[in-house]
Design a protein around this motif. Structure first.
Motif, PDB file in Angstrom:
ATOM      1  N   TYR A  66      35.766  45.249  33.096  1.00 30.32           N
ATOM      2  CA  TYR A  66      35.150  44.553  34.244  1.00 30.32           C
ATOM      3  C   TYR A  66      35.974  44.857  35.490  1.00 30.32           C
ATOM      4  CZ  TYR A  66      33.517  40.870  37.347  1.00 30.32           C
ATOM      5  OH  TYR A  66      33.004  40.182  38.416  1.00 30.32           O
ATOM      6  N   PHE A  67      35.318  45.375  36.502  1.00 22.33           N
ATOM      7  CA  PHE A  67      36.020  45.734  37.742  1.00 22.33           C
ATOM      8  C   PHE A  67      35.017  45.724  38.895  1.00 22.33           C
ATOM      9  CE2 PHE A  67      34.143  49.941  37.755  1.00 22.33           C
ATOM     10  CZ  PHE A  67      33.922  50.187  36.417  1.00 22.33           C
ATOM     11  N   GLN A  68      35.507  45.907  40.099  1.00 20.01           N
ATOM     12  CA  GLN A  68      34.653  45.956  41.285  1.00 20.01           C
ATOM     13  C   GLN A  68      34.928  47.237  42.060  1.00 20.01           C
ATOM     14  OE1 GLN A  68      34.850  42.399  43.658  1.00 20.01           O
ATOM     15  NE2 GLN A  68      33.884  41.143  42.080  1.00 20.01           N
ATOM     16  N   VAL A  69      33.833  47.858  42.506  1.00 22.24           N
ATOM     17  CA  VAL A  69      33.930  49.090  43.295  1.00 22.24           C
ATOM     18  C   VAL A  69      33.680  48.750  44.758  1.00 22.24           C
ATOM     19  CG1 VAL A  69      32.921  51.362  43.688  1.00 22.24           C
ATOM     20  CG2 VAL A  69      33.162  50.493  41.347  1.00 22.24           C
ATOM     21  N   LYS A  70      34.556  49.207  45.620  1.00 26.62           N
ATOM     22  CA  LYS A  70      34.415  48.920  47.056  1.00 26.62           C
ATOM     23  C   LYS A  70      33.525  49.954  47.707  1.00 26.62           C
ATOM     24  CE  LYS A  70      37.034  47.316  51.030  1.00 26.62           C
ATOM     25  NZ  LYS A  70      38.377  46.964  51.553  1.00 26.62           N
ATOM     26  N   LEU A  71      32.448  49.493  48.370  1.00 30.80           N
ATOM     27  CA  LEU A  71      31.514  50.356  49.073  1.00 30.80           C
ATOM     28  C   LEU A  71      31.573  50.081  50.574  1.00 30.80           C
ATOM     29  CD1 LEU A  71      28.392  50.053  46.717  1.00 30.80           C
ATOM     30  CD2 LEU A  71      30.196  51.772  46.656  1.00 30.80           C
TER      31      LEU A  71
END
Length: 586
Positions: A107-112
């Protein structure tokens, strides 16, 4: 990596204008600048579809050199983020073959940055190679084979046991969320069914953590449900307990067995599923499923261990069917075929009368359904009458042989004579022999009624047999205490006692007193009429060494008893009890 096409990569930015194709090896999307190699490990290959609030992709894991599944949250709302984070937390803590595996950094978050700076939550999990039960069911429009469904059922219960042990409720069990996964290419049998598959529960987007203290509170749950599968308390936003998963699983299994969507089988007024007459299924399995889909939470199984124990009994090999069982199955099959043919006729009549008013059409349908129910009730009652009368006659013959043709019977008679001599004065020399005929007839009657399986009973063979012996034994004792012993009053009193006790032991599901009262008094009144018409035999006029010709009167008596009991149980089950329920007596 040889089996993975390296020519293109897919961008996961939901706002990207040209997400595909992207050159293999690029670190960033040529169109929107979003990262293409996530965590320097996962490379998105192609979209698999969408589910709930998320978009799903196949990704290549550079570290393990395997394909996995990427779930990307595309809806921007606090509730969607809460559910997505909850799903990630649940799957990360679970290690079970029936649940997709999630790595520690899954589980992670990608910065856009395009069209504006924001975080895109991502969840990478094990890819399950296989098909959902919804897809498999399309190959079985009449319902899947019972042995396959039993296997899936047992695996699903094992998964739920693990979830509930960790205080997790799935809340969205249905055929599309149960997948048969294989570690190798699927082997298909000649009948189109897969071999060596393991069941996997997917889509934990609606999963919920619970604790005993929360279950005792009166706080409601988020109104998240799947129509046709979720229980009433979940649909209305009430308190959701682990039994909600049992309800949804029960409806799922019924759909797999029948091939019909649960709402097609549901009575719109009562909410109950009418499915048992559409297929020939193990009665014990049918009883378990009916309990799992009860609207009342308290009527469902308390935990997965109870369901597993009952499934183990169902899975045990059953003895080959005897003559009675074959006859019963033939009657049920004929009844089902008649029902199906009549249904076709009903549809044809509806088409012919399409120009008539809707009220006339509804009346015709109602009458047709009523006739079918009456026919089914008559067939079931006749079947019970036949088996109970045959059982009573068989028991009478067995008791007669034991009492008057065996040394064991003579010893029992001597013992009873010594024990009951003070209680019953002026006893005859062969006093006590006829009690063996009574108790054996009671056993035979109870066995015949239980074998028939009619009137919604639980088929408790041991309890019914023992109470058949006890009830008819009490009836015999009442008969001895009333003077004269062959008087009509004595016979009526004996029937009242014997039939009421026997009926209470049959394992009927409700209204036990109603069944006992109507069966006992109905049988007693019926025999009283025979006495008034001088058609009732004097059953106790045995000589000291009776011959076979003297047996016909007890056979007539106990056979007629079986007839009366079954007839009045049918009247109570199909008329009296439904009438009481209609009046509000539950």
């Amino acid at each position: 990596m040889s089996h993975i096409t390296q020519r293109a990569v897919h961008c996961i930015n939901p706002d990207c204008q040209r997400p595909y194709p992207q050159p293999w090896g690029n670190k960033f999307c040529n169109s929107c600048g979003a990262p293409l190699e996530l965590l320097d490990r996962y490379v998105p290959l192609q979209p698999l579809g969408s589910g709930g609030f998320a978009q799903i992709y196949t990704v290549w894991d550079e570290k393990t050199q395997t394909e996995k599944v990427l779930k990307v949250l595309v809806e921007d709302s606090p509730k969607a983020l809460e559910l997505f984070t909850q799903e990630a937390a649940v799957l990360s803590n679970l290690q079970h073959p029936g649940v997709p595996t999630v790595d520690a950094d899954g589980y992670f978050q990608v910065k856009l940055f395009n069209p504006k700076p924001h975080q895109l939550p991502c969840l990478v999990m094990e890819k399950i190679n296989g098909r959902t039960l919804e897809e498999i069911l399309k190959k079985f429009p009449q319902g899947c084979p019972e042995d396959l469904v039993l296997n899936w059922f047992a695996q699903a219960v094992e998964i739920l046991q693990e979830l509930h042990k960790r205080q997790i409720i799935h809340r969205d069990i249905k055929p599309s969320n149960l997948m048969l996964g294989t570690s190798s290419p699927t082997v298909t049998s000649s009948q189109g069914q897969t071999e060596g598959d393991r069941l996997v529960l997917i889509d934990f987007g609606g999963a919920k953590q619970f604790s005993p203290s929360k279950l005792r509170s009166q706080s409601s749950s988020t109104r998240l449900f799947s129509s046709g599968y979720s229980p009433p308390e979940q649909v209305t936003g009430g308190i959701v307990r682990p039994s909600a998963d049992f309800y949804a699983l029960g409806r799922t299994v019924i759909e797999l067995l029948t091939g019909k969507y649960p709402l097609e089988l549901e009575d719109q007024q009562t909410g109950k599923l009418h499915w048992r007459t559409t297929i020939n299924v193990n009665p014990q399995l049918a009883d378990l499923l009916d309990e799992m889909v009860e609207a009342d939470v308290r009527s469902r199984p308390a935990n997965a261990a109870i369901i597993q124990k009952r499934l183990a009994k169902i899975s045990q090999s059953l003895p080959p069917p005897g003559l009675f069982a074959q006859l019963r199955d033939n009657v049920k099959q004929a009844s089902t075929q008649a029902y199906q043919r009549f249904t076709l006729l009903k549809l044809a009549i509806q088409q012919v009368l399409a120009n008539f008013s809707q009220a006339v059409t509804k009346t015709v349908v109602f009458l047709a359904q009523t006739i079918i129910k009456i026919l089914q009730a008559c067939l079931a009652t006749i079947w019970a009458i036949i088996l109970s009368s045959i059982g009573a006659c068989f028991g009478t013959i067995a008791g007669f042989i034991l009492a008057y043709r065996t040394s064991l019977g003579h010893r029992v008679v001597e013992f009873l004579g010594s024990q009951l001599n003070e209680l019953v004065p002026n006893a005859q020399p062969h006093f006590g022999a006829d009690i063996l005929v009574f108790v054996a007839a009671g056993w035979g009657t109870a066995w015949g009624l239980t074998v028939s399986g009619c009137f919604g009973q639980r088929r408790r063979f041991l309890v019914a047999s023992l109470m058949g012996i006890v009830s008819y034994g009490f009836g015999w004792l009442i008969l001895q205490l009333i003077t004269p012993k062959d008087s009509g009053e004595g016979l009526v009193a004996a029937i009242l006692v014997a039939v009421s006790l026997l009926t209470l032991s049959l394992g009927l599901r409700s209204h036990h007193i109603v069944y006992a009262v109507f069966a006992a008094f109905g049988s007693a009144i019926g025999y009283a009429l025979l006495i008034l018409l001088k058609l009732a035999p004097a059953i106790l006029q045995f000589s000291s060494l009776p011959g076979w010709p003297e047996l016909y009167k007890p056979l007539i008596f106990f056979g007629s008893m079986g007839f009366f009991v079954s007839f009045w149980l049918g009247v109570s089950y199909y008329l009296i009890v439904p009438g009481l329920r209609l009046l509000g007596w539950r």
